[in-house]
Write an enzyme that holds these catalytic residues in place. Structure first.
Site, PDB file in Angstrom:
ATOM      1  N   HIS A 140       0.852  -1.202   0.000  1.00  0.00           N
ATOM      2  CA  HIS A 140       0.000   0.000   0.000  1.00  0.00           C
ATOM      3  C   HIS A 140       0.881   1.243   0.000  1.00  0.00           C
ATOM      4  O   HIS A 140       1.690   1.433   0.894  1.00  0.00           O
ATOM      5  CB  HIS A 140      -0.901   0.015   1.239  1.00  0.00           C
ATOM      6  CG  HIS A 140      -2.115  -0.860   1.099  1.00  0.00           C
ATOM      7  ND1 HIS A 140      -3.258  -0.692   1.839  1.00  0.00           N
ATOM      8  CD2 HIS A 140      -2.353  -1.908   0.269  1.00  0.00           C
ATOM      9  CE1 HIS A 140      -4.154  -1.598   1.472  1.00  0.00           C
ATOM     10  NE2 HIS A 140      -3.616  -2.349   0.541  1.00  0.00           N
ATOM     11  N   TYR A 200      -9.367   5.542   7.227  1.00  0.00           N
ATOM     12  CA  TYR A 200      -9.545   5.924   8.630  1.00  0.00           C
ATOM     13  C   TYR A 200     -10.588   7.039   8.643  1.00  0.00           C
ATOM     14  O   TYR A 200     -10.381   8.074   8.001  1.00  0.00           O
ATOM     15  CB  TYR A 200      -8.238   6.455   9.211  1.00  0.00           C
ATOM     16  CG  TYR A 200      -7.175   5.396   9.435  1.00  0.00           C
ATOM     17  CD1 TYR A 200      -7.066   4.737  10.657  1.00  0.00           C
ATOM     18  CD2 TYR A 200      -6.252   5.068   8.439  1.00  0.00           C
ATOM     19  CE1 TYR A 200      -6.082   3.775  10.882  1.00  0.00           C
ATOM     20  CE2 TYR A 200      -5.262   4.101   8.651  1.00  0.00           C
ATOM     21  CZ  TYR A 200      -5.188   3.463   9.880  1.00  0.00           C
ATOM     22  OH  TYR A 200      -4.218   2.525  10.094  1.00  0.00           O
ATOM     23  N   PRO A 232      -4.628   0.758  18.623  1.00  0.00           N
ATOM     24  CA  PRO A 232      -4.327   0.248  17.273  1.00  0.00           C
ATOM     25  C   PRO A 232      -4.386   1.274  16.142  1.00  0.00           C
ATOM     26  O   PRO A 232      -3.963   0.964  15.025  1.00  0.00           O
ATOM     27  CB  PRO A 232      -5.376  -0.846  17.057  1.00  0.00           C
ATOM     28  CG  PRO A 232      -6.452  -0.579  18.040  1.00  0.00           C
ATOM     29  CD  PRO A 232      -5.847   0.142  19.192  1.00  0.00           C
ATOM     30  N   LYS A 235       0.650   0.241  15.010  1.00  0.00           N
ATOM     31  CA  LYS A 235       2.031   0.206  15.499  1.00  0.00           C
ATOM     32  C   LYS A 235       2.351  -0.944  16.451  1.00  0.00           C
ATOM     33  O   LYS A 235       3.525  -1.160  16.782  1.00  0.00           O
ATOM     34  CB  LYS A 235       2.365   1.545  16.207  1.00  0.00           C
ATOM     35  CG  LYS A 235       2.446   2.732  15.269  1.00  0.00           C
ATOM     36  CD  LYS A 235       3.724   2.707  14.441  1.00  0.00           C
ATOM     37  CE  LYS A 235       3.619   3.505  13.194  1.00  0.00           C
ATOM     38  NZ  LYS A 235       3.704   2.749  11.952  1.00  0.00           N
ATOM     39  N   TYR A 240       3.879   6.565   9.751  1.00  0.00           N
ATOM     40  CA  TYR A 240       3.039   5.423   9.375  1.00  0.00           C
ATOM     41  C   TYR A 240       3.869   4.302   8.742  1.00  0.00           C
ATOM     42  O   TYR A 240       3.679   3.124   9.063  1.00  0.00           O
ATOM     43  CB  TYR A 240       1.900   5.860   8.440  1.00  0.00           C
ATOM     44  CG  TYR A 240       0.775   4.851   8.406  1.00  0.00           C
ATOM     45  CD1 TYR A 240      -0.353   4.998   9.198  1.00  0.00           C
ATOM     46  CD2 TYR A 240       0.864   3.715   7.596  1.00  0.00           C
ATOM     47  CE1 TYR A 240      -1.370   4.054   9.199  1.00  0.00           C
ATOM     48  CE2 TYR A 240      -0.144   2.760   7.586  1.00  0.00           C
ATOM     49  CZ  TYR A 240      -1.256   2.933   8.388  1.00  0.00           C
ATOM     50  OH  TYR A 240      -2.260   1.987   8.381  1.00  0.00           O
TER      51      TYR A 240
END
Ligand code: RFL
Ligand code: PHB
Length: 392
Positions: free
Chosen positions: A75, A203, A295, A299, A387
């Site tokens: 991704h 998200y 979550p 991580k 990220y």
């Protein structure tokens, strides 16, 4: 009492313990893994889904990356929505890196297979694990299995036994400091054999609470919605879940959602937690045994892997050259990265969830920060760097 010896006793056969054991094996260092549950039980736990590049290179080094390379989904970015707005943060453009969508269950399965193929020693259904003499050069671990007592003498003990394990509690209370933040909500998650609604994760910050659209593969979706801590999975029918999920997403995304029966449904509480130090004598804590993140930002597993990286390299240096600097610095070096992952997970959680006593002002602050992130390249770069994973 049966008596045996090894170089490293690893407590816990989750991803941290297995990865450490396989990496040590590649360098000719022996270990024994002690796992409280059965292999099937460990493999039935649906947990993380996004792997950082650091974990990918550790899997390559451990010789367990083949299936991940062919089945994992790279991704290059993620989508963030609020209200009816949606924007993308491009990881590749900002960092040159991407992440890999490949479930923790699959990582663990690959590691078990590799350990079995290479004659790795993993003991399941162990009970009463105790660590002794950790402050000396001759530690040992005792446990029982099927009613028989065992003692394993070793050079080092790796505590990879998760948040509820025994390793952390072996460090005397007056020598450890624990930092904790418990969030006033949980995540209700489902797994369903349906195509993901988007080929990248979404998200979502919505007035009704957070939602996340994730996946395991092209026909297996993982979705989460923020829920009350008092909620129970059995109180949520599949229909109620899908209806609530869709209400938290932009209308065009909700319209193309493919729904189906859930294969798994569970609730996870959200917590930030760090134990300092991560070493006591010859005992080293790794992964969830030493720290927990909420979550949001994926991580947990990745921070466990960075601990494994530092410990593996420290032990390797010690066995290859006698140099103790890697193991001496383990706690400080690991914690420095842990705290940055804690910060990112806390920041992203605070940005995306509805809090019970959130004021209109607090809500406006979230929206302003999301607008800033949407329109500011430097802010997107900072998010992307975190990220995809800070360097080891
Ligand atoms: P684990 O995976 O908890 O493995 C620890 C192992 O130790 C065993 N054990 C013992 N063995 C012997 N003796 C004892 N006394 C023992 N006590 C415990 C346990 O049976 C277990 O097999 O820790 P590890 O290896 O450090 O790995 C960490 C990751 O599992 C964890 O960080 C992530 O899964 C966290 N996490 C998530 N992370 C993400 O990045 N994304 C997610 O979506 C995500 N979802 C989750 C999660 C953690 C959850 N937990 C812990 C409740 C969802 C859940 C429900
Ligand atoms: C998941 O796919 O389970 C997942 C993905 C991203 C997160 C958390 C969980 O931030």
């Amino acid at each position: 009492m049966s008596d045996s010896s090894t170089q490293v006793v690893i407590i816990g056969g989750g991803p941290s313990g297995l990865l450490l054991s396989q990496l040590l094996h590649v360098r000719g260092i022996n270990s024994v893994v002690l796992e409280r549950k059965t292999k099937d039980y460990v493999l039935s736990r649906i947990r993380a889904g996004v792997l950082e590049r650091g974990l990918l290179s550790l899997m390559r080094e451990a010789g367990v990356s083949e299936r991940m390379e062919s089945e994992g989904l790279a991704h290059d970015g993620t989508l963030i929505s609020y209200g009816d707005q949606m924007f993308r943060v491009d990881f590749k453009e900002h960092t040159g890196n991407s992440v890999m969508v490949y479930g923790q269950t699959e990582v663990t399965r690959d590691l078990y297979e590799a350990r079995e193929k290479t004659g790795g020693k993993i003991e399941f259904n162990v009970e009463d694990v105790e660590i002794h003499n950790a402050k000396t050069d001759a530690p040992f671990v005792t446990h029982t299995q099927a009613g028989i007592s065992h003692r394993i003498n070793c050079d080092f003990v790796a505590g990879c036994d998760g948040f509820h394990g025994v390793s952390r509690k072996t460090i005397p209370q007056d020598l450890r400091k624990e930092y904790e933040k418990v969030y006033p909500f949980g995540w209700l998650g489902i797994l369903s054999a349906t195509p993901p609604v988007s080929h990248e994760l979404i998200y979502a910050n919505s007035e009704r609470g957070f939602a996340l659209c994730s996946m395991r593969n092209k026909n297996l979706s993982r979705y989460y919605i923020q829920c009350d801590l008092s909620d129970r999975p059995e109180n949520w029918s599949d229909d109620a879940f899908w209806t609530e999920l869709k209400r938290r997403l932009p209308a065009d995304v909700a319209a193309k959602m493919v729904t189906g029966p859930s294969i798994e449904k569970s609730i996870a509480p959200l917590r930030s937690f760090v134990c300092e130090p991560m070493r006591w004598g010859r005992l080293f804590l790794c992964g969830d045994a030493a720290h927990i993140v909420p979550p949001t930002g994926a991580k947990g597993l990745n921070t466990a892997a960075s601990d494994v990286n530092y410990l593996y390299n420290g032990l390797r240096k010690f066995y290859e050259t006698g140099d103790t600097s890697g193991i001496d610095n383990y706690s400080a070096v690991a914690l420095s990265r842990v705290w940055k992952a804690e910060r990112f997970s806390w920041w992203f959680s605070s940005l995306m969830h509805r809090y019970p006593k959130q004021s209109d002002f607090d809500f406006k602050m979230q929206v302003a920060e999301l607008e800033f992130l949407r329109s500011n390249q430097a802010a997107q770069q900072a998010m992307a760097e975190n990220y995809v994973g800070l360097p080891y």
